[in-house]
Design a protein around this motif. Sequence first.
Motif, PDB file in Angstrom:
ATOM      1  N   VAL A 253      51.765  48.820  32.766  1.00 33.23           N
ATOM      2  CA  VAL A 253      50.911  48.080  33.700  1.00 33.23           C
ATOM      3  C   VAL A 253      49.523  48.704  33.666  1.00 33.23           C
ATOM      4  N   GLU A 254      48.507  47.853  33.593  1.00 37.14           N
ATOM      5  CA  GLU A 254      47.111  48.300  33.633  1.00 37.14           C
ATOM      6  C   GLU A 254      46.434  47.597  34.803  1.00 37.14           C
ATOM      7  N   VAL A 255      45.947  48.370  35.755  1.00 32.44           N
ATOM      8  CA  VAL A 255      45.232  47.822  36.906  1.00 32.44           C
ATOM      9  C   VAL A 255      43.773  48.254  36.758  1.00 32.44           C
ATOM     10  N   THR A 256      42.908  47.275  36.518  1.00 29.94           N
ATOM     11  CA  THR A 256      41.501  47.555  36.285  1.00 29.94           C
ATOM     12  C   THR A 256      40.683  47.089  37.479  1.00 29.94           C
ATOM     13  N   ALA A 257      39.875  47.986  38.006  1.00 32.81           N
ATOM     14  CA  ALA A 257      38.981  47.687  39.123  1.00 32.81           C
ATOM     15  C   ALA A 257      37.551  47.860  38.639  1.00 32.81           C
ATOM     16  N   LYS A 258      36.694  46.889  39.012  1.00 30.43           N
ATOM     17  CA  LYS A 258      35.298  46.923  38.568  1.00 30.43           C
ATOM     18  C   LYS A 258      34.392  46.509  39.720  1.00 30.43           C
ATOM     19  N   VAL A 259      33.355  47.305  39.977  1.00 32.63           N
ATOM     20  CA  VAL A 259      32.357  46.955  40.982  1.00 32.63           C
ATOM     21  C   VAL A 259      31.626  45.705  40.506  1.00 32.63           C
ATOM     22  N   ILE A 260      31.586  44.662  41.383  1.00 32.80           N
ATOM     23  CA  ILE A 260      30.885  43.431  41.026  1.00 32.80           C
ATOM     24  C   ILE A 260      29.755  43.105  42.005  1.00 32.80           C
ATOM     25  N   TYR A 261      29.678  43.873  43.103  1.00 35.15           N
ATOM     26  CA  TYR A 261      28.613  43.675  44.084  1.00 35.15           C
ATOM     27  C   TYR A 261      28.608  44.874  45.025  1.00 35.15           C
ATOM     28  N   THR A 262      27.416  45.308  45.427  1.00 39.41           N
ATOM     29  CA  THR A 262      27.325  46.338  46.460  1.00 39.41           C
ATOM     30  C   THR A 262      26.438  45.849  47.584  1.00 39.41           C
ATOM     31  N   GLY A 263      26.887  46.147  48.800  1.00 36.71           N
ATOM     32  CA  GLY A 263      26.071  45.933  49.982  1.00 36.71           C
ATOM     33  C   GLY A 263      25.544  47.278  50.435  1.00 36.71           C
ATOM     34  N   ARG A 264      25.243  47.413  51.722  1.00 37.03           N
ATOM     35  CA  ARG A 264      24.750  48.695  52.222  1.00 37.03           C
ATOM     36  C   ARG A 264      25.849  49.742  52.166  1.00 37.03           C
ATOM     37  N   SER A 265      27.039  49.398  52.683  1.00 39.77           N
ATOM     38  CA  SER A 265      28.155  50.352  52.699  1.00 39.77           C
ATOM     39  C   SER A 265      29.402  49.802  52.010  1.00 39.77           C
ATOM     40  N   SER A 266      29.329  48.570  51.568  1.00 41.02           N
ATOM     41  CA  SER A 266      30.507  47.933  50.975  1.00 41.02           C
ATOM     42  C   SER A 266      30.365  47.766  49.474  1.00 41.02           C
ATOM     43  N   MET A 267      31.516  47.688  48.839  1.00 42.85           N
ATOM     44  CA  MET A 267      31.591  47.435  47.408  1.00 42.85           C
ATOM     45  C   MET A 267      32.624  46.350  47.185  1.00 42.85           C
ATOM     46  N   HIS A 268      32.229  45.300  46.493  1.00 44.03           N
ATOM     47  CA  HIS A 268      33.159  44.238  46.128  1.00 44.03           C
ATOM     48  C   HIS A 268      33.666  44.575  44.736  1.00 44.03           C
ATOM     49  N   LEU A 269      34.974  44.523  44.581  1.00 44.31           N
ATOM     50  CA  LEU A 269      35.601  44.888  43.316  1.00 44.31           C
ATOM     51  C   LEU A 269      36.410  43.721  42.775  1.00 44.31           C
ATOM     52  N   GLY A 270      36.262  43.445  41.509  1.00 47.91           N
ATOM     53  CA  GLY A 270      37.136  42.515  40.817  1.00 47.91           C
ATOM     54  C   GLY A 270      38.304  43.322  40.278  1.00 47.91           C
ATOM     55  N   ILE A 271      39.521  42.854  40.561  1.00 51.52           N
ATOM     56  CA  ILE A 271      40.722  43.575  40.129  1.00 51.52           C
ATOM     57  C   ILE A 271      41.533  42.677  39.204  1.00 51.52           C
ATOM     58  N   ASP A 272      41.896  43.188  38.034  1.00 54.70           N
ATOM     59  CA  ASP A 272      42.807  42.517  37.106  1.00 54.70           C
ATOM     60  C   ASP A 272      44.011  43.401  36.884  1.00 54.70           C
ATOM     61  N   VAL A 273      45.181  42.797  36.956  1.00 50.09           N
ATOM     62  CA  VAL A 273      46.420  43.503  36.630  1.00 50.09           C
ATOM     63  C   VAL A 273      46.965  42.849  35.373  1.00 50.09           C
ATOM     64  N   LYS A 274      47.196  43.664  34.361  1.00 46.98           N
ATOM     65  CA  LYS A 274      47.766  43.189  33.101  1.00 46.98           C
ATOM     66  C   LYS A 274      49.018  43.996  32.809  1.00 46.98           C
ATOM     67  N   ALA A 275      49.960  43.385  32.095  1.00 42.90           N
ATOM     68  CA  ALA A 275      51.202  44.084  31.766  1.00 42.90           C
ATOM     69  C   ALA A 275      51.730  43.584  30.430  1.00 42.90           C
ATOM     70  N   GLY A 276      52.609  44.380  29.857  1.00 42.29           N
ATOM     71  CA  GLY A 276      53.242  43.998  28.606  1.00 42.29           C
ATOM     72  C   GLY A 276      54.205  45.067  28.144  1.00 42.29           C
ATOM     73  N   ASP A 277      54.816  44.810  27.015  1.00 45.91           N
ATOM     74  CA  ASP A 277      55.774  45.733  26.410  1.00 45.91           C
ATOM     75  C   ASP A 277      55.021  46.967  25.912  1.00 45.91           C
ATOM     76  N   PRO A 278      55.426  48.162  26.346  1.00 41.07           N
ATOM     77  CA  PRO A 278      54.699  49.363  25.915  1.00 41.07           C
ATOM     78  C   PRO A 278      54.810  49.648  24.417  1.00 41.07           C
TER      79      PRO A 278
END
Length: 159
Positions: free
Chosen positions: A70-95
Amino acid sequence: MAGTDRLLTLRFLAEPADVNFGGKVHGGAVMKWIDLAGYACAAGWSGKYCITAYAGGIRFVKPIYVGNIVEVTAKVIYTGRSSMHLGIDVKAGDPKGSDRHLTTHCVLIMVAVDDEGKPTQVPEWVPTTAADIELRESAVRLMEMRKKIGAEMEAHVTL
């Protein structure tokens, strides 16, 4: 160093303890992983302790099975004064292979807090590519939609 790394990926194997009665990874386990990756990404970007303020638009696209990588990727897509909006993708497959498929996607809003638990300023993220500009614009559109949804949800809140 705060404000320099906006992307983080957690990788691990889905374990038997993560399975629901249907034999697939439980949605609650996936949500926990999303929160962990979101925290790690937001804390890394801000250099502060962060709390989850919002998780929305969660889409469970495909199941995850025990033994999947399982790969859980988080990426900052917007910042406010104290907040951060994150885009999250979860991907999975046979190791044993390199193919990973999207299983879940959502947006998290994390807020950086100081030692007293009060919101504190975060470094600004400025998009530089066309794709990043679109992600930021999408985050702004989602903020406007959440305001409308929040007002509508007031009718459902009972104290």
